[in-house]
Design a protein around this motif. Structure first.
Motif, short mmCIF file in Angstrom:
data_model
loop_
_atom_site.label_atom_id
_atom_site.label_comp_id
_atom_site.label_asym_id
_atom_site.label_seq_id
_atom_site.Cartn_x
_atom_site.Cartn_y
_atom_site.Cartn_z
N TYR A 1 0.84 -1.20 0.00
CA TYR A 1 0.00 0.00 0.00
C TYR A 1 0.88 1.25 0.00
O TYR A 1 0.66 2.18 -0.79
CB TYR A 1 -0.94 0.04 1.22
CG TYR A 1 -1.58 1.39 1.35
CD1 TYR A 1 -2.66 1.75 0.55
CD2 TYR A 1 -1.04 2.37 2.19
CE1 TYR A 1 -3.20 3.02 0.60
CE2 TYR A 1 -1.57 3.64 2.24
CZ TYR A 1 -2.64 3.96 1.44
OH TYR A 1 -3.17 5.22 1.47
N LYS B 1 0.05 2.68 -3.46
CA LYS B 1 -1.28 3.29 -3.37
C LYS B 1 -1.33 4.55 -2.50
O LYS B 1 -2.35 5.22 -2.48
CB LYS B 1 -2.29 2.27 -2.86
CG LYS B 1 -2.47 1.11 -3.83
CD LYS B 1 -3.49 0.13 -3.34
CE LYS B 1 -3.62 -1.01 -4.35
NZ LYS B 1 -4.44 -2.08 -3.85
N SER B 2 -0.28 4.84 -1.80
CA SER B 2 -0.25 6.02 -0.95
C SER B 2 -0.48 7.28 -1.78
O SER B 2 0.00 7.38 -2.92
CB SER B 2 1.11 6.12 -0.25
OG SER B 2 1.24 7.34 0.43
N VAL B 3 -1.20 8.24 -1.21
CA VAL B 3 -1.42 9.51 -1.92
C VAL B 3 -0.32 10.52 -1.61
O VAL B 3 -0.24 11.56 -2.25
CB VAL B 3 -2.81 10.12 -1.59
CG1 VAL B 3 -3.93 9.19 -2.03
CG2 VAL B 3 -2.92 10.49 -0.12
N ARG C 1 7.53 10.62 0.44
CA ARG C 1 7.42 9.31 1.10
C ARG C 1 8.81 8.70 1.27
O ARG C 1 9.17 8.25 2.35
CB ARG C 1 6.53 8.39 0.26
CG ARG C 1 6.43 6.97 0.80
CD ARG C 1 5.89 6.00 -0.23
NE ARG C 1 6.85 5.76 -1.27
CZ ARG C 1 6.55 5.69 -2.58
NH1 ARG C 1 5.32 5.85 -3.00
NH2 ARG C 1 7.50 5.45 -3.45
N ARG D 1 -0.71 20.18 8.67
CA ARG D 1 -2.10 20.47 8.30
C ARG D 1 -2.19 21.64 7.32
O ARG D 1 -3.06 21.66 6.46
CB ARG D 1 -2.93 20.79 9.53
CG ARG D 1 -3.44 19.57 10.26
CD ARG D 1 -4.61 20.02 11.12
NE ARG D 1 -5.53 19.02 11.54
CZ ARG D 1 -6.21 18.16 10.80
NH1 ARG D 1 -6.03 18.09 9.54
NH2 ARG D 1 -7.07 17.33 11.35
N ASP E 1 -2.98 17.70 2.63
CA ASP E 1 -4.35 17.31 2.95
C ASP E 1 -4.31 16.17 3.98
O ASP E 1 -3.27 15.57 4.23
CB ASP E 1 -5.14 16.93 1.69
CG ASP E 1 -4.58 15.73 0.94
OD1 ASP E 1 -4.01 14.81 1.56
OD2 ASP E 1 -4.71 15.70 -0.30
N THR E 2 -5.46 15.92 4.58
CA THR E 2 -5.54 14.94 5.67
C THR E 2 -5.12 13.55 5.21
O THR E 2 -4.42 12.84 5.94
CB THR E 2 -6.97 14.91 6.25
OG1 THR E 2 -7.29 16.23 6.70
CG2 THR E 2 -7.08 13.94 7.42
N GLU E 3 -5.52 13.16 4.01
CA GLU E 3 -5.16 11.83 3.51
C GLU E 3 -3.64 11.68 3.39
O GLU E 3 -3.08 10.64 3.76
CB GLU E 3 -5.83 11.61 2.15
CG GLU E 3 -5.98 10.17 1.77
CD GLU E 3 -6.84 9.97 0.52
OE1 GLU E 3 -6.98 8.80 0.14
OE2 GLU E 3 -7.33 10.96 -0.06
N SER E 4 -2.97 12.71 2.93
CA SER E 4 -1.51 12.66 2.82
C SER E 4 -0.85 12.62 4.19
O SER E 4 0.17 11.94 4.37
CB SER E 4 -1.00 13.86 2.03
OG SER E 4 -1.44 13.79 0.70
N ILE F 1 -2.14 11.27 6.90
CA ILE F 1 -2.31 9.89 7.38
C ILE F 1 -1.28 8.98 6.73
O ILE F 1 -0.63 8.17 7.40
CB ILE F 1 -3.74 9.38 7.10
CG1 ILE F 1 -4.77 10.18 7.88
CG2 ILE F 1 -3.86 7.88 7.38
CD1 ILE F 1 -4.70 10.04 9.39
N ASP F 2 -1.09 9.12 5.42
CA ASP F 2 -0.11 8.27 4.74
C ASP F 2 1.31 8.53 5.24
O ASP F 2 2.11 7.60 5.36
CB ASP F 2 -0.19 8.45 3.22
CG ASP F 2 -1.32 7.63 2.61
OD1 ASP F 2 -1.93 6.80 3.31
OD2 ASP F 2 -1.58 7.80 1.40
#
Length: 182
Positions: free
Chosen positions: A46, A50-52, A58, A135, A139-142, A144-145
């Motif tokens: 992932y 699949k990470s954004v 990353r 923040r 974005d929040t999804e990034s 989290i990743d």
């Protein structure tokens, strides 16, 4: 020498043989427990595919953890992988300098990602100030990743050290190019 045997596809049941699609020491050790190897590969896959989170960022986060942990395996593998995702030699030199508290020419988001990875590695997690800055930048999804990535690789470096996984010869040039301080 690894503390567990390195297995080959021939050592595995047919349904477990795909676990060694990547012929690397880490996977050869993990397949001693195919269920654990599957779980490990699931999150690792992932993160990689699949990470954004921007792939260069990353890889910088992973490299930061590998550098801090003085993990030869993680460091050498992700210097090579990092190149495939846009990490440059200048980035690696800057990462080392940033770790030492030195000013660099890295762009602010890269410096912030490295700081977050350092805080995760040091534990217990990202500080309030750094999280607030994330923040404002991601974005929040990034976010989290990023947290999942750095946290997972903190576990990976401990797994590598505990099992004493050997660095493959083909990755040794990356350790020689960027050796750990003595």
């Amino acid at each position: 020498m690894a503390r567990v045997p390195y297995l080959s596809q021939a050592d595995l049941k047919p349904e477990d043989q795909p676990l060694l699609a990547r012929d690397i020491s880490l996977h050869k050790a993990l397949v001693n427990n195919p269920g654990a190897a599957r779980a490990f590969s699931g999150l690792g896959g992932y993160i990689r595919h699949k990470s954004v989170l921007n792939p260069r960022l990353r890889e910088l986060a992973i490299l930061q953890v590998g550098w801090l942990a003085r993990s030869p395996y993680e460091w050498s593998h992700h210097v090579k992988i990092g190149y495939d995702f846009g990490v440059t030699d200048d980035d690696i030199v800057a990462l080392i300098a940033e770790t030492n508290g030195e000013a660099t020419a890295l762009e602010p988001i890269a410096r912030l990602v490295l700081k977050a990875a350092r805080e995760i590695h040091a534990g217990p997690g990202i500080g309030y100030e750094t999280f607030a800055a994330l923040r404002a930048a991601l974005d929040t999804e990034s976010i989290i990743d990023l947290v999942v990535t750095a946290s997972f690789y903190c576990a990976v470096v401990r797994l590598l050290a505990s099992l004493e996984i050997d660095v493959e010869e083909s990755y040794m040039p990356y350790l020689k190019k960027y050796p750990f301080p003595v």
